[in-house]
Design an enzyme around this catalytic site. Structure first.
Site, PDB file in Angstrom:
ATOM      1  N   ASP A 182      32.448  24.922 -34.459  1.00  0.00           N
ATOM      2  CA  ASP A 182      31.350  24.058 -34.841  1.00  0.00           C
ATOM      3  C   ASP A 182      31.504  22.751 -34.040  1.00  0.00           C
ATOM      4  O   ASP A 182      31.114  22.691 -32.879  1.00  0.00           O
ATOM      5  CB  ASP A 182      31.474  23.873 -36.363  1.00  0.00           C
ATOM      6  CG  ASP A 182      30.295  23.190 -36.990  1.00  0.00           C
ATOM      7  OD1 ASP A 182      29.219  23.770 -37.017  1.00  0.00           O
ATOM      8  OD2 ASP A 182      30.469  22.052 -37.469  1.00  0.00           O
TER       9      ASP A 182
ATOM     10  N   ASP B 184      37.190  32.032 -36.731  1.00  0.00           N
ATOM     11  CA  ASP B 184      35.929  32.658 -37.138  1.00  0.00           C
ATOM     12  C   ASP B 184      34.728  32.036 -36.427  1.00  0.00           C
ATOM     13  O   ASP B 184      33.844  32.746 -35.946  1.00  0.00           O
ATOM     14  CB  ASP B 184      35.752  32.595 -38.668  1.00  0.00           C
ATOM     15  CG  ASP B 184      35.957  31.193 -39.247  1.00  0.00           C
ATOM     16  OD1 ASP B 184      36.314  30.251 -38.493  1.00  0.00           O
ATOM     17  OD2 ASP B 184      35.785  31.027 -40.477  1.00  0.00           O
TER      18      ASP B 184
HETATM   19  P1  IMP Z   1      35.104  22.693 -36.328  1.00  0.00           P
HETATM   20  O1  IMP Z   1      36.446  22.044 -36.360  1.00  0.00           O
HETATM   21  O2  IMP Z   1      34.020  21.719 -36.643  1.00  0.00           O
HETATM   22  O3  IMP Z   1      34.844  23.445 -35.048  1.00  0.00           O
HETATM   23  O4  IMP Z   1      35.044  23.643 -37.567  1.00  0.00           O
HETATM   24  C1  IMP Z   1      35.329  24.975 -37.567  1.00  0.00           C
HETATM   25  C2  IMP Z   1      35.442  25.436 -39.001  1.00  0.00           C
HETATM   26  O5  IMP Z   1      34.332  24.979 -39.775  1.00  0.00           O
HETATM   27  C3  IMP Z   1      35.412  26.932 -39.109  1.00  0.00           C
HETATM   28  O6  IMP Z   1      36.697  27.491 -39.050  1.00  0.00           O
HETATM   29  C4  IMP Z   1      34.762  27.164 -40.458  1.00  0.00           C
HETATM   30  O7  IMP Z   1      35.746  27.160 -41.466  1.00  0.00           O
HETATM   31  C5  IMP Z   1      33.876  25.976 -40.663  1.00  0.00           C
HETATM   32  N1  IMP Z   1      32.460  26.288 -40.361  1.00  0.00           N
HETATM   33  C6  IMP Z   1      31.712  25.789 -39.372  1.00  0.00           C
HETATM   34  N2  IMP Z   1      30.466  26.287 -39.372  1.00  0.00           N
HETATM   35  C7  IMP Z   1      30.432  27.158 -40.404  1.00  0.00           C
HETATM   36  C8  IMP Z   1      29.402  28.031 -40.920  1.00  0.00           C
HETATM   37  O8  IMP Z   1      28.258  28.121 -40.435  1.00  0.00           O
HETATM   38  N3  IMP Z   1      29.763  28.789 -41.995  1.00  0.00           N
HETATM   39  C9  IMP Z   1      30.991  28.750 -42.566  1.00  0.00           C
HETATM   40  N4  IMP Z   1      31.987  27.961 -42.108  1.00  0.00           N
HETATM   41  C10 IMP Z   1      31.701  27.174 -41.047  1.00  0.00           C
HETATM   42 MG    MG Z   2      37.704  28.212 -40.846  1.00  0.00          MG
END
Ligand code: IMP
Ligand code: MG
Length: 182
Positions: free
Chosen positions: A105, A102
Site C-alpha cells: 500500500d 499480501d
Molecule cells: P504498507 O506498509 O502501507 O505498504 O501496508 C501494507 C499492509 O497494509 C499490508 O500488509 C496489509 O496488512 C495492509 N493493507 C493495505 N491495503 C490493504 C487492503 O486493501 N486490505 C487489507 N489490508 C491492507
Molecule cells: Mg499485512
C-alpha cells in the site's frame, strides 16, 4: 459471495494461476544458488499466500515468520512500523530471504523490512507480494515479484482482513465501503 463484499476482484482460479506463475519464476531465479532460501511470511495477512507459494516453489526452502504492524484496527495506515514478532536466527549471513507479503500500500512495511533484514546481515533480501496498489505509494518501493497490480480499493479475503474478518474467503474481494466508512 460474502454479503459485505461488493465484487470479486480476483477469483480462486485466477489466484491459483498467479501463484503458479510466480512460483515458477522464483524457482528459476533461485535454482543455481548454494545458499539457503528462506520464505519469510509477514503475519497475518500473508499466511494463505505463503502456504500456497511454498508448495509450488520447486526448491529446498525453510520458512519463518515476522509480525509487524503498520495499520491500526481500521483501513487507514498509521505509518508506524512496530515489530511484534522478530526474526531470530544465527544463519542469516548465508541465507537468501524472500519476504512474502499480501499487499503493498504505502510501501512503508516492505521498505522498512528490506532495510532491517539487510542490516541484520542477510545474504540477500527480495520481496514477493500477491497484490500491489501503486497509487497509494508514500515511499519509493518496487517489489521483486508481483502477483497483480490492483486499483485503490480496500480488499479482503485470501488472508487479507478488515478488523480481523474475511481472511478465510477463498477469493480477493472489494469490501463494501459502508462496512468501513462509519
Ligand atoms: P504498507 O506498509 O502501507 O505498504 O501496508 C501494507 C499492509 O497494509 C499490508 O500488509 C496489509 O496488512 C495492509 N493493507 C493495505 N491495503 C490493504 C487492503 O486493501 N486490505 C487489507 N489490508 C491492507
Ligand atoms: Mg499485512
Amino acid at each position: 459471495m460474502n454479503k459485505d463484499v461488493e465484487s470479486i476482484l480476483i477469483s480462486e482460479e485466477e489466484i491459483a494461476k498467479i501463484v503458479q506463475d510466480i512460483s515458477a519464476k522464483i524457482t528459476n531465479d533461485y535454482k543455481n544458488r548454494n545458499t539457503k532460501l528462506l520464505l519469510l511470511c509477514i503475519l497475518k495477512g500473508s499466511v494463505v499466500f505463503m502456504g500456497d507459494l511454498m508448495k509450488h516453489i520447486d526448491l529446498p526452502l525453510e520458512i519463518d515468520f515476522m509480525k509487524v504492524s503498520s495499520y491500526g484496527s481500521g483501513s487507514k495506515s498509521t505509518g508506524n512500523i512496530n515489530i511484534m514478532l522478530d526474526l531470530r536466527r544465527d544463519d542469516l549471513s548465508d541465507t537468501d530471504i524472500l519476504i512474502v507479503e499480501d499487499i503493498i500500500d504505502s510501501g512503508k512495511t516492505l521498505s522498512f523490512l528490506s532495510e532491517y533484514l539487510t542490516l541484520k546481515g542477510a545474504k540477500s533480501v527480495k520481496t514477493v507480494t500477491l497484490l500491489d496498489k501503486p497509487d497509494r505509494r508514500e515511499v519509493d518501493f518496487t517489489p521483486d515479484y508481483t502477483g497483480k497490480v490492483i486499483p485503490d480499493e480496500f480488499v479482503v479475503g485470501y488472508g487479507l482482513d478488515y478488523d480481523e474478518k474475511y481472511r478465510a474467503l477463498p477469493y480477493v474481494g472489494i469490501l463494501k465501503r459502508e462496512v468501513y466508512s462509519n
